[in-house]
Design a protein around this motif. Structure first.
Motif, PDB file in Angstrom:
ATOM      1  N   THR A 122      -8.679  -8.104   4.107  1.00 27.29           N
ATOM      2  CA  THR A 122      -8.424  -7.089   3.165  1.00 27.29           C
ATOM      3  C   THR A 122      -9.613  -6.548   2.794  1.00 27.29           C
ATOM      4  N   CYS A 123      -9.485  -5.361   2.296  1.00 23.38           N
ATOM      5  CA  CYS A 123     -10.816  -4.577   1.974  1.00 23.38           C
ATOM      6  C   CYS A 123     -11.519  -5.128   1.101  1.00 23.38           C
ATOM      7  N   ARG A 154      -7.570 -14.528   2.007  1.00 18.87           N
ATOM      8  CA  ARG A 154      -6.245 -14.021   1.916  1.00 18.87           C
ATOM      9  C   ARG A 154      -5.947 -13.275   2.857  1.00 18.87           C
ATOM     10  N   ARG A 165       2.294   1.282  -3.900  1.00 22.43           N
ATOM     11  CA  ARG A 165       1.011   1.697  -4.770  1.00 22.43           C
ATOM     12  C   ARG A 165       0.717   3.196  -4.792  1.00 22.43           C
ATOM     13  N   GLU A 191      -9.099   5.014  -0.067  1.00 20.49           N
ATOM     14  CA  GLU A 191      -9.200   3.632  -0.434  1.00 20.49           C
ATOM     15  C   GLU A 191      -9.689   3.134   0.781  1.00 20.49           C
ATOM     16  N   SER A 230      -6.983  -7.923  -7.858  1.00 26.65           N
ATOM     17  CA  SER A 230      -5.710  -6.872  -7.660  1.00 26.65           C
ATOM     18  C   SER A 230      -4.923  -7.427  -8.339  1.00 26.65           C
ATOM     19  N   PHE A 264      -7.538   0.211  -9.273  1.00 26.06           N
ATOM     20  CA  PHE A 264      -8.005  -0.138  -8.161  1.00 26.06           C
ATOM     21  C   PHE A 264      -8.654   0.926  -7.281  1.00 26.06           C
ATOM     22  N   MET A 278       0.878  -1.174   0.023  1.00 24.69           N
ATOM     23  CA  MET A 278      -0.042   0.206   0.154  1.00 24.69           C
ATOM     24  C   MET A 278       0.871   1.383  -0.039  1.00 24.69           C
TER      25      MET A 278
END
Ligand code: SIN
Length: 489
Positions: A293-294, A288, A169, A260, A451, A457, A166
């Motif tokens: 994870t969102c 995962r 990115r 995000e 992803s 994203f 993150m």
């Protein structure tokens, strides 16, 4: 550090505990502890910087901006490529640090390092493709040209669930565009950020271009980043509640913001789906990062005609999940990040049970470790339960039954979130209808993973705005300027 030695891993040059500001390693007057979520052991004592040091980091980033933006795109691209190469060369050490502080299985941590590095490679290329435009003027004597320029200093606030990817990115497109950055990593997982800073230094970023402010006082640092007028853009990944606060704080200066935020992903299995594929997709999407994870599937809608087959095949697949220390071979469900996360999952399950849900598999923390939650399946769930409305962020599969397409689309969209959605089925025209009618930023069709670096994203509704990755990702770090040329004879 004694902490890393106790784990049996060799201390390495990437294990840093000081903040990185203006090209120097900065020791804070205070420190805060970082623990391994698997066993609670102390891994490190990290610099705890406050508002004043954050301001200094912003000022350093502002001073470096003039130099960095003036570099040719090629020169910025080369330094980004160095950083990319170093991340791959050091993937194994980076992954060990990541697993130590975050808990995810080592194979996933290596996956995250490669995933994160792919954004650096991608945006090293995109740096050279920040194209403008020439537009016909409104009269024969006019011409219009459009250029794109870096926004300036970027404040990046990043989460604990992907402590490395993150960052890259957000930071890779910012740096590629010619911006400089001040990163505030999660106080739960600052070590991955610092190891990236070490590699950024080796890659050749000039002092002040890349800064990491570690702190156990997130609201103080967040306030400085959002209210300091030198910061021109805030990029945040994390909870919707914190995202809303940062947005409000940024509003006074009308800062550009990308958010995000949370998700509440539907995962729909239509009656013509390949059930084996759907189970495989759900296993990938749900488990995962131990469900943290969102984009994890949160609400699993299965057509009533397939329900029994789906549950039985899912149960079989879940038997292969191995719980334990992420550093151990073959483990694929590690600990959750902290006690509060386990508490929330317990609460959601209790609420569902009190309203009539049944636990088919799991349903509680494992007997070997309070922070490892048993992979769980709930049935007889309904939209009145909290688990329908809230992001679970844990390894729990609530299965809802449906009969018609319209009914399931309505239920899937019945949420304030709009990040990822998934569905499995083969009917070509239904695929188009469903994909178009789902109110989400990303839709996986016959896949549980959306992803990847080439894709934009991001979400809609209260899942935020802005896009990361893909050809769109760099736009969030650029201002458009247009020039109106008159008097062309
Ligand atoms: C997230 O959970 O915030 C990101 C997950 C991803 O990139 O797949």
């Amino acid at each position: 550090m004694s902490g890393i030695q106790e784990t049996g891993l060799s201390p390495n040059k990437l294990f840093k505990v000081k903040s990185y500001v203006n090209g120097s390693w900065l020791e804070g007057a205070q420190k805060f502890p970082v623990h391994n979520p698997f066993d609670g052991s102390l891994i490190a004592e990290v610099s705890d910087l406050g508002r004043d040091e954050t301001r200094s980091a912003i000022e350093a980033a502002q001073s470096a901006f003039a130099l960095w933006r003036a570099y040719s795109a090629n020169k910025r691209s080369k330094i980004l490529k160095n950083w990319f190469r170093l991340q791959l060369e050091n993937a194994s050490e980076l992954a060990q640090i990541l697993t130590l502080e975050q808990g995810k299985p080592l194979a996933e941590a290596i996956g995250e390092i490669k995933y994160g590095a792919s954004y650096v490679e991608w945006f090293a290329e995109e740096a050279k493709r920040v194209y403008g435009d020439v537009i016909p003027g409104q009269t024969s004597k006019h011409r219009i040209t459009v250029i794109k320029q870096p926004i300036g200093v970027v404040g990046a606030i990043t989460p604990w669930n992907f402590p490395s990817a993150m960052i890259t990115r957000k930071v890779a497109p910012a740096l590629a565009a010619g911006c400089t950055v001040v990163i505030k990593p999660s106080e739960l997982t600052p070590l991955s950020a610092l190891s990236l800073a070490q590699l950024a230094e080796e890659a050749g970023f000039p002092p002040g271009v890349f800064n990491v402010v570690t702190s156990n006082r997130p609201s103080e640092v967040g306030l400085e980043l959002t209210t300091n007028s030198l910061v021109k853009k805030i990029s945040f990944t994390g909870s919707t509640a914190v995202g809303k606060l940062l947005l409000k704080q940024s509003a006074d200066q009308v800062k550009k913001v990308s958010l995000e935020l949370g998700g509440n992903a539907p995962f729909i299995v239509f009656e013509d789906a390949d059930v084996d594929d759907a189970v495989k997709g759900l296993m990938a999407s749900k488990f995962r990062n131990t469900g943290q994870t969102c984009v994890c599937s949160n609400r699993i809608f299965v057509h009533e005609s397939l329900e029994d087959e789906f549950k039985s095949k899912l149960g079989e697949a879940m038997q292969s999940l191995k719980l334990g220390n992420g550093l151990d071979e073959g483990v694929n469900i590690g600990p959750m990040i902290e006690e509060a996360a386990v508490h929330k999952v317990n609460e959601l399950i209790d609420d569902a049970k009190n309203r009539g849900a049944e636990v088919l598999i799991g349903g509680k923390p494992s007997s070997q470790n309070d922070l490892i939650f048993e992979p769980t399946v709930l049935t007889k769930v309904n939209p009145k339960m909290r688990i329908f409305k809230e992001e679970i962020f844990g390894p729990v599969v609530p299965i809802y039954s449906f009969t018609s397409v319209d009914e399931v689309i309505e239920a899937a969209n019945d949420t304030n979130y709009g990040l990822a959605a998934y569905f499995f089925g083969r009917d070509y025209s239904r695929i188009w209808k469903v994909a178009e009618e789902l109110d989400f930023g990303m839709v996986g069709i016959n896949t549980g993973i959306v992803s990847n670096v080439a894709a934009p994203f991001g979400g809609v509704k209260e899942s935020g705005f802005g896009r990361e990755g893909s050809k769109y990702g760099i736009e969030d770090y650029l201002n458009i300027k247009y020039m109106c040329w008159a008097g062309v004879e």
